[in-house]
Design an enzyme around this catalytic site. Sequence first.
Site, PDB file in Angstrom:
ATOM      1  N   CYS A 132       7.178   6.146 -29.249  1.00  0.00           N
ATOM      2  CA  CYS A 132       7.296   6.119 -30.707  1.00  0.00           C
ATOM      3  C   CYS A 132       8.053   7.318 -31.269  1.00  0.00           C
ATOM      4  CB  CYS A 132       5.929   5.932 -31.339  1.00  0.00           C
ATOM      5  SG  CYS A 132       5.309   4.276 -30.930  1.00  0.00           S
ATOM      6  N   ASP A 178       2.075   8.881 -35.113  1.00  0.00           N
ATOM      7  CA  ASP A 178       0.950   8.261 -34.395  1.00  0.00           C
ATOM      8  C   ASP A 178      -0.075   9.252 -33.816  1.00  0.00           C
ATOM      9  OD1 ASP A 178       2.601   6.152 -35.026  1.00  0.00           O
ATOM     10  OD2 ASP A 178       2.819   5.390 -32.990  1.00  0.00           O
ATOM     11  N   LYS A 180       2.944   0.472 -38.759  1.00  0.00           N
ATOM     12  CA  LYS A 180       3.932  -0.293 -37.983  1.00  0.00           C
ATOM     13  C   LYS A 180       3.225  -1.080 -36.893  1.00  0.00           C
ATOM     14  CE  LYS A 180       4.762   3.625 -34.979  1.00  0.00           C
ATOM     15  NZ  LYS A 180       4.299   3.003 -33.726  1.00  0.00           N
TER      16      LYS A 180
HETATM   17  C1  VGL Z   1       3.023   3.831 -28.718  1.00  0.00           C
HETATM   18  C2  VGL Z   1       2.874   2.490 -26.887  1.00  0.00           C
HETATM   19  C3  VGL Z   1       2.413   1.444 -27.653  1.00  0.00           C
HETATM   20  C4  VGL Z   1       3.360   5.181 -29.279  1.00  0.00           C
HETATM   21  C5  VGL Z   1       2.569   2.808 -29.512  1.00  0.00           C
HETATM   22  O1  VGL Z   1       2.835   5.548 -30.355  1.00  0.00           O
HETATM   23  O2  VGL Z   1       4.158   5.900 -28.637  1.00  0.00           O
HETATM   24  N1  VGL Z   1       3.189   3.662 -27.415  1.00  0.00           N
HETATM   25  N2  VGL Z   1       2.266   1.614 -28.970  1.00  0.00           N
END
Ligand code: VGL
Length: 212
Positions: A155, A9, A110
């Site tokens: 994540c 991410d 995702k």
């Molecule tokens: C994430 C919160 C919500 C992450 C993704 O990538 O850690 N955190 N969605």
Amino acid sequence: MTSALLLIDLQNDFCPGGALAVTEGDQTIAVANQAIAACSNAGWHIVASQDWHPENHRSFAVNSGQQAWTLGELEGLPQVWWPAHCIEQQSGADFHPELNKAAITFVVHKGQNADIDSYSAFFDNGKLAATGLDEWLHQQQITHLVVMGLATDYCVKFSVLDALSLGYQVTLIAEGCRAVNLAASDGEQAILDMQQAGAQIQTLQTWLSTLA
Ligand code: VGL
Ligand code: ZN
């Protein structure tokens, strides 16, 4: 043993100025680019996940009538209510502009199901559906993952824990990670949890020297 780099991410919304900005989130990019260069050289696959939500995702505070950054429950699972972030096709969901995207060989999305959050790059939070990452890694006969990215306490942590339970060997490059830190020590605790579960925590330099 076949290895791959797994970048979690590294998206605009998790970097300063983004919708769910992680402190120093952008400082992971230079670390990731060094790792990418070394892995490309070594002929490794470079895999990247992208948090990829529909606009009506129920983890967004605004869609569930909740206060952002507080804890609740969604379909029976604990849920942090997040600001709207990483909406599919929008610039917040793009990889950080300085990330060497050209070197990425596989991308996994995702969080597309509006009714359930999906921290791990392997499964949603209820383990109801797989993303296809495990299947793809199996097809490439990859058994070892070097992981870094955002965010350490969500994540990255859940991806690493799932990878370990799926039987992968995992190396975590901690300086390539940054945490949300809803509580000040969440990032530190997440690293301990990953280590406890069997991940090897390494510095970029130490790991690079094992590649050379
Ligand atoms: C994430 C919160 C919500 C992450 C993704 O990538 O850690 N955190 N969605
Ligand atoms: Zn998300």
